[in-house]
Design a protein around this motif. Structure first.
Motif, PDB file in Angstrom:
ATOM      1  N   LYS A  82      -1.469   6.322 -11.734  1.00 32.92           N
ATOM      2  CA  LYS A  82      -2.510   5.418 -11.259  1.00 32.92           C
ATOM      3  C   LYS A  82      -1.709   4.050 -11.076  1.00 32.92           C
ATOM      4  O   LYS A  82      -1.020   3.576 -11.833  1.00 32.92           O
ATOM      5  CB  LYS A  82      -3.653   5.209 -12.333  1.00 32.92           C
ATOM      6  CG  LYS A  82      -4.887   6.166 -12.043  1.00 32.92           C
ATOM      7  CD  LYS A  82      -6.178   5.638 -12.481  1.00 32.92           C
ATOM      8  CE  LYS A  82      -6.188   4.920 -14.030  1.00 32.92           C
ATOM      9  NZ  LYS A  82      -7.300   4.877 -14.783  1.00 32.92           N
ATOM     10  N   VAL A  83      -2.211   3.482  -9.905  1.00 32.25           N
ATOM     11  CA  VAL A  83      -1.442   2.056  -9.576  1.00 32.25           C
ATOM     12  C   VAL A  83      -2.350   1.133  -9.362  1.00 32.25           C
ATOM     13  O   VAL A  83      -3.265   1.274  -8.651  1.00 32.25           O
ATOM     14  CB  VAL A  83      -0.613   2.413  -8.128  1.00 32.25           C
ATOM     15  CG1 VAL A  83       0.125   1.108  -8.201  1.00 32.25           C
ATOM     16  CG2 VAL A  83       0.479   3.504  -8.455  1.00 32.25           C
ATOM     17  N   ALA A  84      -2.198  -0.021  -9.965  1.00 28.77           N
ATOM     18  CA  ALA A  84      -3.008  -1.237 -10.003  1.00 28.77           C
ATOM     19  C   ALA A  84      -2.079  -2.319  -9.576  1.00 28.77           C
ATOM     20  O   ALA A  84      -1.181  -2.375  -9.776  1.00 28.77           O
ATOM     21  CB  ALA A  84      -3.727  -1.431 -11.120  1.00 28.77           C
ATOM     22  N   LEU A  85      -2.881  -3.269  -8.593  1.00 32.22           N
ATOM     23  CA  LEU A  85      -1.814  -4.600  -8.292  1.00 32.22           C
ATOM     24  C   LEU A  85      -2.523  -5.601  -9.366  1.00 32.22           C
ATOM     25  O   LEU A  85      -3.466  -5.757  -9.675  1.00 32.22           O
ATOM     26  CB  LEU A  85      -2.417  -5.038  -6.799  1.00 32.22           C
ATOM     27  CG  LEU A  85      -1.886  -4.122  -5.823  1.00 32.22           C
ATOM     28  CD1 LEU A  85      -2.453  -5.014  -4.384  1.00 32.22           C
ATOM     29  CD2 LEU A  85      -0.219  -4.481  -5.916  1.00 32.22           C
ATOM     30  N   VAL A  86      -1.325  -6.480  -9.709  1.00 29.09           N
ATOM     31  CA  VAL A  86      -1.865  -7.531 -10.386  1.00 29.09           C
ATOM     32  C   VAL A  86      -1.237  -8.850  -9.603  1.00 29.09           C
ATOM     33  O   VAL A  86      -0.094  -8.833  -9.091  1.00 29.09           O
ATOM     34  CB  VAL A  86      -0.975  -7.581 -11.905  1.00 29.09           C
ATOM     35  CG1 VAL A  86      -2.022  -6.867 -12.805  1.00 29.09           C
ATOM     36  CG2 VAL A  86       0.399  -7.218 -12.040  1.00 29.09           C
TER      37      VAL A  86
ATOM     38  N   ASP B 214       0.701  -1.255  -0.023  1.00 26.89           N
ATOM     39  CA  ASP B 214      -0.021   0.034  -0.047  1.00 26.89           C
ATOM     40  C   ASP B 214       0.924   1.252  -0.156  1.00 26.89           C
ATOM     41  O   ASP B 214       0.487   2.226  -0.780  1.00 26.89           O
ATOM     42  CB  ASP B 214      -0.933  -0.026   1.037  1.00 26.89           C
ATOM     43  CG  ASP B 214      -2.119  -1.110   1.185  1.00 26.89           C
ATOM     44  OD1 ASP B 214      -2.376  -1.363  -0.127  1.00 26.89           O
ATOM     45  OD2 ASP B 214      -2.720  -1.423   2.062  1.00 26.89           O
ATOM     46  N   VAL B 215       2.109   1.172   0.882  1.00 26.02           N
ATOM     47  CA  VAL B 215       2.896   2.358   0.832  1.00 26.02           C
ATOM     48  C   VAL B 215       3.626   2.543  -0.345  1.00 26.02           C
ATOM     49  O   VAL B 215       3.721   3.691  -0.932  1.00 26.02           O
ATOM     50  CB  VAL B 215       3.845   2.081   2.291  1.00 26.02           C
ATOM     51  CG1 VAL B 215       4.848   3.146   2.313  1.00 26.02           C
ATOM     52  CG2 VAL B 215       3.227   1.745   3.277  1.00 26.02           C
ATOM     53  N   MET B 216       3.927   1.596  -1.180  1.00 24.07           N
ATOM     54  CA  MET B 216       4.623   1.517  -2.336  1.00 24.07           C
ATOM     55  C   MET B 216       3.773   2.381  -3.225  1.00 24.07           C
ATOM     56  O   MET B 216       4.266   3.044  -4.229  1.00 24.07           O
ATOM     57  CB  MET B 216       5.116   0.056  -2.989  1.00 24.07           C
ATOM     58  CG  MET B 216       6.379  -0.483  -2.570  1.00 24.07           C
ATOM     59  SD  MET B 216       6.712  -1.810  -3.298  1.00 24.07           S
ATOM     60  CE  MET B 216       7.280  -2.786  -2.068  1.00 24.07           C
ATOM     61  N   GLY B 217       2.466   1.803  -3.406  1.00 30.60           N
ATOM     62  CA  GLY B 217       1.527   2.593  -4.340  1.00 30.60           C
ATOM     63  C   GLY B 217       1.449   3.936  -4.143  1.00 30.60           C
ATOM     64  O   GLY B 217       1.567   4.796  -5.101  1.00 30.60           O
ATOM     65  N   ASP B 218       1.275   4.387  -2.857  1.00 28.05           N
ATOM     66  CA  ASP B 218       1.112   5.776  -2.428  1.00 28.05           C
ATOM     67  C   ASP B 218       2.774   6.535  -2.803  1.00 28.05           C
ATOM     68  O   ASP B 218       2.659   7.665  -3.438  1.00 28.05           O
ATOM     69  CB  ASP B 218       1.063   5.940  -1.072  1.00 28.05           C
ATOM     70  CG  ASP B 218      -0.312   5.606  -0.579  1.00 28.05           C
ATOM     71  OD1 ASP B 218      -1.222   5.483  -1.522  1.00 28.05           O
ATOM     72  OD2 ASP B 218      -0.586   5.360   0.500  1.00 28.05           O
ATOM     73  N   ASP B 219       3.794   5.889  -2.559  1.00 29.45           N
ATOM     74  CA  ASP B 219       4.885   6.697  -3.135  1.00 29.45           C
ATOM     75  C   ASP B 219       5.290   6.441  -4.614  1.00 29.45           C
ATOM     76  O   ASP B 219       5.796   7.644  -4.815  1.00 29.45           O
ATOM     77  CB  ASP B 219       6.005   5.660  -2.517  1.00 29.45           C
ATOM     78  CG  ASP B 219       6.225   5.757  -0.808  1.00 29.45           C
ATOM     79  OD1 ASP B 219       5.549   6.631  -0.110  1.00 29.45           O
ATOM     80  OD2 ASP B 219       7.011   4.876  -0.057  1.00 29.45           O
ATOM     81  N   ILE B 220       4.768   5.779  -5.260  1.00 32.31           N
ATOM     82  CA  ILE B 220       4.798   5.822  -6.438  1.00 32.31           C
ATOM     83  C   ILE B 220       4.108   7.177  -7.043  1.00 32.31           C
ATOM     84  O   ILE B 220       4.408   8.063  -7.817  1.00 32.31           O
ATOM     85  CB  ILE B 220       4.396   4.473  -7.253  1.00 32.31           C
ATOM     86  CG1 ILE B 220       5.207   3.498  -7.217  1.00 32.31           C
ATOM     87  CG2 ILE B 220       4.113   4.926  -8.814  1.00 32.31           C
ATOM     88  CD1 ILE B 220       4.813   2.158  -7.640  1.00 32.31           C
ATOM     89  N   ILE B 221       2.656   7.153  -6.501  1.00 33.56           N
ATOM     90  CA  ILE B 221       1.878   8.284  -6.975  1.00 33.56           C
ATOM     91  C   ILE B 221       2.540   9.620  -6.652  1.00 33.56           C
ATOM     92  O   ILE B 221       2.375  10.399  -7.532  1.00 33.56           O
ATOM     93  CB  ILE B 221       0.456   8.211  -6.466  1.00 33.56           C
ATOM     94  CG1 ILE B 221      -0.319   6.983  -6.912  1.00 33.56           C
ATOM     95  CG2 ILE B 221      -0.272   9.440  -6.561  1.00 33.56           C
ATOM     96  CD1 ILE B 221      -1.404   6.713  -6.443  1.00 33.56           C
ATOM     97  N   ASN B 222       3.212   9.775  -5.580  1.00 36.75           N
ATOM     98  CA  ASN B 222       3.867  10.935  -4.967  1.00 36.75           C
ATOM     99  C   ASN B 222       5.032  11.088  -5.676  1.00 36.75           C
ATOM    100  O   ASN B 222       5.305  12.367  -6.173  1.00 36.75           O
ATOM    101  CB  ASN B 222       4.324  10.837  -3.387  1.00 36.75           C
ATOM    102  CG  ASN B 222       3.125  10.636  -2.463  1.00 36.75           C
ATOM    103  OD1 ASN B 222       2.224  11.395  -3.042  1.00 36.75           O
ATOM    104  ND2 ASN B 222       3.214  10.104  -1.424  1.00 36.75           N
TER     105      ASN B 222
END
Ligand SMILES: [Zn+2]
Lengths: 251, 167
Positions: free
Chosen positions: B79-83, B61-69
């Protein structure tokens, strides 16, 4: 297969994982040793992660306005479809290990079948979870042997747990109406065919651990229909406390 | 046996992705971790897909937020999606990532067989990250996070994490 069958089928799988994860997380900071404390909470984390994948899928399939949290925290007791085994309490460490072992052997077999499901998401979740669950099974099998073939006291305690929890193992292989409907459409799997191999594997490890195999033909069931043991209510009141007390709260 | 990593990443986005690190292992970028599966720009939006390491890994979850930031910092919307499929394996950690792990004090994952022997058979095959000795012992099958086990060196006595092989 109706949509409702699929939903209930996924609950049947996911609720086992959620409830066992909840039981294990109760040990956080209370494990008998640092090593086992960390192990149990790590396993709990894997299981909760898997639960999230299943519930997110249900939320996406059926209720656009419902989230994984609603499914986890806001259902009533009868709506949880987990087997009785996973809700049994952490009576002592012997119980924690035997419950885990009885479930892990089944869980790995289930996932190995589920990865062939015609449902792509269920198949993907299974493939991911297999890797984690193999490690859980190694851990619990290892401890069965350490405790069974350990001291006189550890042997006696783990035997007590085996005798007590054995009656919950048969339910793992019962097919509900939803199981049958999803099986017919290629989404679900037939747990009945796993039974012989399951008992064979479990018995082998119990024997290696110098433990006796209980000779009972009486087994308890009901969880899959939502009829739970008394322990379930207490577990849910813990699990749901925050969402019930502060509706829609977020971290 | 193990799945090959297939990535579809726009090379222009790589420098930004390399700035994002695993929150639990700050020396390791998400690129070196091998969790980025695709990254491309469409209609001015950066679309990223990442694969979780472990199902319950809170770092995801943190990685997703960090990428967006990280993209926000350069004026881009992401936009980040999990596969989930194909599932992540430790084989996808890059050689540079393995080196960074070792330098950080985490022993990099061994091959599946050696890993099994180290974690179950009690074989001394995991090398101490402090002195390089193989005279090490398993302290705990589970470590500070789900992906690690705890070891200790019997020569220099250093306790260290070992990143478990996941295939
Ligand atoms: Zn050393």
């Amino acid at each position: 297969m109706k949509k409702e069958n699929l939903k209930q089928y996924i609950y049947g799988i996911a609720d086992n994982v959620l409830i066992l994860g909840q039981r294990l997380s109760e040990l956080c900071g209370h494990g008998p040793s640092l090593e086992t404390d960390i192990a149990c909470t790590n396993i709990a984390l894997d299981l909760l992660g898997q639960t999230r994948s299943y519930y997110q899928y249900v939320a996406q399939l059926f209720d656009e306005d419902k989230t994984e949290d609603d499914i986890a925290f806001l259902r009533t007791e009868r709506q949880y479809k987990n087997v009785l085994l996973v809700e049994q309490p952490n009576t002592h460490f012997g119980y924690v290990i035997v419950r885990q072992f009885f479930f892990d052997v089944f869980h790995l077999q289930l996932l190995q079948q589920l990865q062939n499901s015609t449902d792509e998401t269920l198949s993907a979740i299974a493939k991911k979870a297999i890797k984690e669950v193999s490690y859980h099974k190694r851990f619990s099998s290892d401890w069965i042997k350490r405790l069974g073939d350990g001291t006189e006291e550890s042997h006696q305690k783990v035997q007590e747990a085996v005798n007590d929890l054995w009656r919950f193992t048969d339910e793992l292989f019962h097919m509900t109406e939803d199981d049958i409907a999803t099986l017919e459409s290629g989404v679900g799997i037939d747990v009945r065919v796993l039974k012989d191999k399951y008992y064979q594997q479990v018995k082998e490890i119990l024997q290696e651990a110098t433990l006796d195999i209980p000779e009972t033909s009486w087994f308890q069931k009901g969880g899959k229909q939502g009829i739970h043991s008394e322990h379930m209510g207490y577990l849910l009141s813990d699990l749901q406390y925050m969402q019930r007390t502060y509706p829609d709260m977020k971290w | 046996m193990s799945t090959k990593l297939e990535q579809h990443i726009d090379p222009l986005l790589i420098p930004i992705l390399e700035k994002v690190s695993d929150p639990e292992i700050p020396v390791l970028s998400i690129m070196d971790m091998g969790v980025v599966r695709s990254a491309y720009v469409k209609n001015d939006i950066v679309n990223i897909t990442i694969t979780p390491t472990y199902s319950g890994c809170p770092a995801m979850d943190v990685m997703g937020d960090d990428i967006i930031n990280a993209f926000e910092d350069v004026g881009k919307k992401a936009k980040v999606a999990l596969v989930l499929s194909p599932a992540w394996t430790t084989d996808w950690i890059t050689p540079r990532g393995r080196k960074a792990l070792e330098e950080y004090g985490i022993a990099a994952p061994l091959e599946a067989e050696a890993d099994k022997e180290a974690l179950l058979g009690g074989k001394k095959v995991v090398k101490c990250t402090n002195c390089g000795s193989s005279n090490t012992k398993l302290v705990s099958q589970f470590g500070s996070t789900a992906c690690k086990a705890l070891f200790q060196c019997e020569d220099c006595l250093e306790p260290f994490d070992y990143f478990k092989c996941l295939k």
